[in-house]
Each structure stands twice: as C-alpha cells, then as structure tokens.
Design an enzyme around this catalytic site. Structure first.
Site, PDB file in Angstrom:
ATOM      1  N   GLN A 165     -11.275  -3.562  -5.442  1.00  0.00           N
ATOM      2  CA  GLN A 165     -11.453  -5.021  -5.511  1.00  0.00           C
ATOM      3  C   GLN A 165     -12.743  -5.472  -4.830  1.00  0.00           C
ATOM      4  O   GLN A 165     -13.224  -6.582  -5.063  1.00  0.00           O
ATOM      5  CB  GLN A 165     -10.259  -5.734  -4.864  1.00  0.00           C
ATOM      6  CG  GLN A 165      -8.995  -5.762  -5.692  1.00  0.00           C
ATOM      7  CD  GLN A 165      -8.077  -4.606  -5.393  1.00  0.00           C
ATOM      8  OE1 GLN A 165      -8.510  -3.544  -4.933  1.00  0.00           O
ATOM      9  NE2 GLN A 165      -6.793  -4.779  -5.637  1.00  0.00           N
ATOM     10  N   ARG A 167      -4.736 -11.506 -10.434  1.00  0.00           N
ATOM     11  CA  ARG A 167      -4.303 -10.852  -9.190  1.00  0.00           C
ATOM     12  C   ARG A 167      -4.738 -11.749  -8.028  1.00  0.00           C
ATOM     13  O   ARG A 167      -5.466 -12.711  -8.214  1.00  0.00           O
ATOM     14  CB  ARG A 167      -4.899  -9.447  -9.085  1.00  0.00           C
ATOM     15  CG  ARG A 167      -6.363  -9.365  -9.507  1.00  0.00           C
ATOM     16  CD  ARG A 167      -7.113  -8.291  -8.822  1.00  0.00           C
ATOM     17  NE  ARG A 167      -7.160  -8.522  -7.389  1.00  0.00           N
ATOM     18  CZ  ARG A 167      -7.961  -9.406  -6.816  1.00  0.00           C
ATOM     19  NH1 ARG A 167      -8.799 -10.140  -7.518  1.00  0.00           N
ATOM     20  NH2 ARG A 167      -7.931  -9.582  -5.504  1.00  0.00           N
ATOM     21  N   GLY A 168      -4.292 -11.372  -6.823  1.00  0.00           N
ATOM     22  CA  GLY A 168      -4.551 -12.238  -5.667  1.00  0.00           C
ATOM     23  C   GLY A 168      -3.378 -13.202  -5.541  1.00  0.00           C
ATOM     24  O   GLY A 168      -2.938 -13.794  -6.539  1.00  0.00           O
ATOM     25  N   ALA A 169      -2.868 -13.324  -4.320  1.00  0.00           N
ATOM     26  CA  ALA A 169      -1.612 -14.057  -4.127  1.00  0.00           C
ATOM     27  C   ALA A 169      -1.623 -15.483  -4.701  1.00  0.00           C
ATOM     28  O   ALA A 169      -0.724 -15.851  -5.469  1.00  0.00           O
ATOM     29  CB  ALA A 169      -1.255 -14.051  -2.633  1.00  0.00           C
ATOM     30  N   ARG A 220       5.673  -8.664  -9.332  1.00  0.00           N
ATOM     31  CA  ARG A 220       5.028  -8.043  -8.165  1.00  0.00           C
ATOM     32  C   ARG A 220       5.805  -8.482  -6.920  1.00  0.00           C
ATOM     33  O   ARG A 220       6.062  -9.678  -6.748  1.00  0.00           O
ATOM     34  CB  ARG A 220       3.544  -8.442  -8.048  1.00  0.00           C
ATOM     35  CG  ARG A 220       2.679  -7.801  -9.144  1.00  0.00           C
ATOM     36  CD  ARG A 220       1.205  -7.892  -8.847  1.00  0.00           C
ATOM     37  NE  ARG A 220       0.771  -6.926  -7.860  1.00  0.00           N
ATOM     38  CZ  ARG A 220      -0.467  -6.910  -7.349  1.00  0.00           C
ATOM     39  NH1 ARG A 220      -1.362  -7.807  -7.726  1.00  0.00           N
ATOM     40  NH2 ARG A 220      -0.811  -5.998  -6.461  1.00  0.00           N
ATOM     41  N   ASN A 240      -1.454  -7.655   3.860  1.00  0.00           N
ATOM     42  CA  ASN A 240      -2.597  -7.772   2.947  1.00  0.00           C
ATOM     43  C   ASN A 240      -2.875  -6.400   2.339  1.00  0.00           C
ATOM     44  O   ASN A 240      -2.200  -5.412   2.641  1.00  0.00           O
ATOM     45  CB  ASN A 240      -3.816  -8.314   3.703  1.00  0.00           C
ATOM     46  CG  ASN A 240      -4.945  -8.711   2.776  1.00  0.00           C
ATOM     47  OD1 ASN A 240      -4.739  -9.444   1.804  1.00  0.00           O
ATOM     48  ND2 ASN A 240      -6.160  -8.243   3.036  1.00  0.00           N
ATOM     49  N   LYS A 241      -3.883  -6.342   1.515  1.00  0.00           N
ATOM     50  CA  LYS A 241      -4.246  -5.118   0.789  1.00  0.00           C
ATOM     51  C   LYS A 241      -4.298  -3.903   1.707  1.00  0.00           C
ATOM     52  O   LYS A 241      -4.780  -3.978   2.838  1.00  0.00           O
ATOM     53  CB  LYS A 241      -5.609  -5.357   0.117  1.00  0.00           C
ATOM     54  CG  LYS A 241      -6.168  -4.227  -0.703  1.00  0.00           C
ATOM     55  CD  LYS A 241      -5.213  -3.678  -1.728  1.00  0.00           C
ATOM     56  CE  LYS A 241      -4.651  -4.722  -2.674  1.00  0.00           C
ATOM     57  NZ  LYS A 241      -3.503  -4.248  -3.468  1.00  0.00           N
ATOM     58  N   ASP A 255      -1.355 -11.671   1.572  1.00  0.00           N
ATOM     59  CA  ASP A 255      -0.374 -11.815   0.488  1.00  0.00           C
ATOM     60  C   ASP A 255       0.939 -12.401   0.973  1.00  0.00           C
ATOM     61  O   ASP A 255       1.723 -12.935   0.194  1.00  0.00           O
ATOM     62  CB  ASP A 255      -0.108 -10.457  -0.172  1.00  0.00           C
ATOM     63  CG  ASP A 255      -1.297 -10.069  -1.019  1.00  0.00           C
ATOM     64  OD1 ASP A 255      -2.273  -9.535  -0.449  1.00  0.00           O
ATOM     65  OD2 ASP A 255      -1.272 -10.346  -2.222  1.00  0.00           O
TER      66      ASP A 255
HETATM   67  C1  LIG Z   1      -6.785 -14.967  -1.708  1.00  0.00           C
HETATM   68  S1  LIG Z   1      -6.119 -13.492  -2.182  1.00  0.00           S
HETATM   69  C2  LIG Z   1      -5.335 -12.757  -0.768  1.00  0.00           C
HETATM   70  C3  LIG Z   1      -4.705 -11.471  -1.112  1.00  0.00           C
HETATM   71  O1  LIG Z   1      -3.905 -11.633  -2.237  1.00  0.00           O
HETATM   72  C4  LIG Z   1      -5.763 -10.369  -1.345  1.00  0.00           C
HETATM   73  O2  LIG Z   1      -6.411 -10.107  -0.136  1.00  0.00           O
HETATM   74  C5  LIG Z   1      -5.089  -9.138  -1.873  1.00  0.00           C
HETATM   75  O3  LIG Z   1      -4.602  -8.319  -1.122  1.00  0.00           O
HETATM   76  C6  LIG Z   1      -4.974  -9.018  -3.345  1.00  0.00           C
HETATM   77  O4  LIG Z   1      -4.274  -7.870  -3.749  1.00  0.00           O
HETATM   78  P1  LIG Z   1      -4.189  -7.530  -5.302  1.00  0.00           P
HETATM   79  O5  LIG Z   1      -3.365  -6.281  -5.343  1.00  0.00           O
HETATM   80  O6  LIG Z   1      -5.584  -7.335  -5.789  1.00  0.00           O
HETATM   81  O7  LIG Z   1      -3.480  -8.683  -5.986  1.00  0.00           O
END
Ligand SMILES: CSC[C@@H](O)[C@@H](O)C(=O)COP(=O)(O)O
Length: 369
Positions: free
Chosen positions: A203, A53-55, A90, A253-254, A243
């Site tokens: 997270q 996970r994470g962009a 996603r 973002n999240k 993201d």
């Molecule tokens: C360097 S990761 C940046 C974003 O991807 C992070 O802040 C985030 O929102 C991740 O979401 P996730 O749903 O856990 O994949």
C-alpha cells in the site's frame, strides 16, 4: 484530491447511471481504472478483493451497499440479510459495521416505501461527513507538524514516517494520516515523507502515488528500514491510520504498525495515530485480546504484483513453489506506545480518559448500549 489535474473522490454517485462509481485500487499506482458497482455481490467483491480498501472507505462503500439493498427490496428481512452479507466481507475495520449499523438503525423505523430514498441520502451523508472529518483531522495534525517545523532551521523539512496507505483513496477524500501532510504542504511547511512499502500488498506504493500527485517530497522505503532511520535521527514523527481503535486507545492498523511503534518508542520519536471517530470501537477495551485480525490469502505473500519491463502489470512468485505463506493483515499497537490520537475534535492521549473527554456523547452511548 487530484488525479492528473482533475478532482476525484475515491467513490461517487453517478446520477445519470444511478450507480456507484469506485476507483479500482487493485491496479494502482500503475493504472487508474474506474468501476461501476451494480449488485450486492459486486459490493462484497469490491471490499473483499480490496478494489476499495481503507477503513473509512470500506464504511462508505457499505452504506451504498445498504442503499442498493433497500432499492431491491426494502423489507426488514432483506435489509438484515444484506447487513450480514456485507458485514462478513472484512472483519477488522470497524467502520464497516459502524456504517451498516447506522444504516439499519436509520431505515428500520421508516415506512418501507421511504427506505430506498432515505438509504441513498444517508450514504451520501456518510461520505460527505467522512470528507469533513478527515479535513478536520488534517487541521489538527497540521498544528503538530507546525510545532515541529518551528524547531527546525529555515527550509529543513519535517520528516514524517507513515505505514500503509491511510491516504485519500483509503477514505472518501483527504485521507487520515495524509491529511495533515497535505495541509502542511499547502501551508508552505516543508515536509518529507518516508513511505513504508507495507508488504504484502504494498500500500506504500499507493501512498507514493498520492503524495507524488500532490508534489510532496517522499521516499519509498522497505518495511525494515524505519528502525534504522529512527536510530539515526532521520524521523521527526510517525503518523499512521487505524482500522479500529479501542475505548482505551489501543490501535489496530496494518500489519507492521506495531513494530514501527516499538522502534519509535525506543528512539523517542513521537508516534501519532490519525483517528476518525467512526473508527473507535467503544465496545472493546483490550485490542490485542479482543480485535479479530483478518488472515488473508497466502498468495498475497508468496506472489507480488508490479509493472514488468514491457510496461504491463504482471504477477511473479517470490517464494519457492509450495512454500506456505502466513498473512495476518493487521496488528495491535497498545496505547502506551501511542503519543497521541489526532481526531476531528482535537488531539488526545491514547487512553479511555483522553477519548471520553473528546467524545463524551459517543462514549456514554456505547457504555449504556
Ligand atoms: C484511513 S485508512 C486507515 C487504515 O484503514 C489503513 O491504515 C489500513 O490499514 C488499510 O488496510 P487495508 O488492508 O489496505 O484496507
């Protein structure tokens, strides 16, 4: 970064097994499990179920997915099918499509026989580039932290609030939002990090695990605590990840990031976003209107996973049975709430002009595309 003294990336290629290895993040922070990804279905599952996970990490994983697709069948038709299959895993993080497009554009002009090796080489390159980008973001963010530290009494920490996990396990290494934190700590600048729990997937527990492993002082707080801490002068700056950031600097973002940005604005707390250039969507201006927001399963909201008293990982239901749950996974922070974007090329204003000045090569290409 290190786990129990051993350096890991969040994914890596095992030459002997000729296969990708990932850290299965569903079990963190309680168990560190490594998983091999063997089929295209495995790749899709790993992204959908948030084993990765994470962009930036989603993007790098997708590049290895395209490498597997090219190995199975390097024809144009199969690469297109794999592109579509992985693209729908996603919807919000633009790094996924960025990586898929880059792979396809690189491979299609090549003779089919050359594609498998070229695809794997490109996946390695995308991973290595991510590490370099994040290290540079850390260097640029470090200078902001250094300036804030200069205004403090000796030994007083710079207090940074972060949301979600934009750490090394959300990237290939270093993280984006955490990279300046790691580099400030390593440079001897005292910092303390307020870590938002980040319901529903928590997270923040991943961020706490990372920071703890690196010896960085931090406190895990509820998502609702940030505004209160800011009102009482206990937060010097916010750094979050993204993201997808639009051409004019709106930041997706999240879920919950937007509320933190509002609280930061109301309390004059600088709000920074760590932004690797592959996370910029040059085709989009208005983030609220144009970015698709992933709606995840209600079970993530109605249930919660953790370590039970007998030391096992378990899941409990939080809500009454039958209560419906809503689970938008991301939100958009408009550019006027963002103090600055910390990129690999420097820090800029969250605006079309700011981004174009740092990335004239990329913004120009997108406009004419
Ligand atoms: C360097 S990761 C940046 C974003 O991807 C992070 O802040 C985030 O929102 C991740 O979401 P996730 O749903 O856990 O994949």
């Amino acid at each position: 970064m290190k786990v129990n003294g051993t350096h890991y990336r969040s994914l890596w290629w095992d030459d002997d097994k000729a296969a990708l290895q990932i850290i299965d993040q569903r079990w963190l922070p309680h168990e560190f499990r490594i998983q091999q990804v063997d089929t295209l279905q495995d790749f899709a599952d790993a992204i959908v179920e948030m084993r990765v996970r994470g962009a930036p990490l989603i993007g790098a994983t997708a590049a290895y997915g395209m490498a597997l697709a090219a190995k199975i069948d390097p024809s144009n038709a199969h690469l297109d099918t794999a592109w579509e299959f992985l693209d729908k895993t996603r919807p919000t993080a633009i790094n996924l499509r960025w990586a898929l497009n880059r792979c396809r554009a690189h491979l299609l002009p090549l003779p089919e026989a050359d594609r498998p090796a070229a695809a794997l080489k490109l996946a390695h390159e995308i991973s290595d580039e991510d590490v370099g980008i994040n290290h540079s973001i850390g260097q640029n963010g470090l200078e902001i932290i250094r300036k804030i530290a200069a205004g403090k009494k000796d030994g007083e920490p710079v207090r940074i609030l972060t949301h979600c996990n934009a750490g090394w396990i959300a990237t290939v290494d270093w993280g984006t939002a955490t990279s300046p934190m790691y580099q400030a700590h390593d440079a001897g600048i005292p910092i303390h990090v307020w870590v938002d729990e980040t319901r529903p997937r928590n997270q923040g527990a991943l961020t706490s695990w990372e920071l703890g492993s690196h010896g960085i002082p931090h406190t895990y707080i509820t998502d609702n605590a940030g505004g209160h801490l800011m009102q009482h002068g206990l937060v010097d700056m916010v750094i979050v990840g993204t993201d997808r950031t639009t051409r004019r600097g709106d930041v997706c973002n999240k879920i919950g990031t937007y509320l933190k940005a509002l609280a930061a604005k109301a309390n004059n707390v600088p709000f920074y976003v760590a932004l690797p250039s592959p996370t910029i969507d040059w085709t989009v201006d208005d983030g609220v209107a144009e970015i698709p927001i992933e709606e995840r399963q209600e079970r993530e909201v109605t249930h919660i996973q953790g370590l039970t008293d007998d030391g096992k990982i378990g899941v409990v239901q939080v809500t009454p049975v039958g209560t419906p749950g809503g689970n938008p996974a991301f939100d958009v922070t408009p550019n006027h709430l963002v103090t600055g974007l910390i990129t690999e090329r420097g820090v800029c204003e969250a605006s079309a002009e700011g981004l174009a000045a740092l990335f004239p090569d990329l913004s120009g290409i997108a406009k004419s595309a």
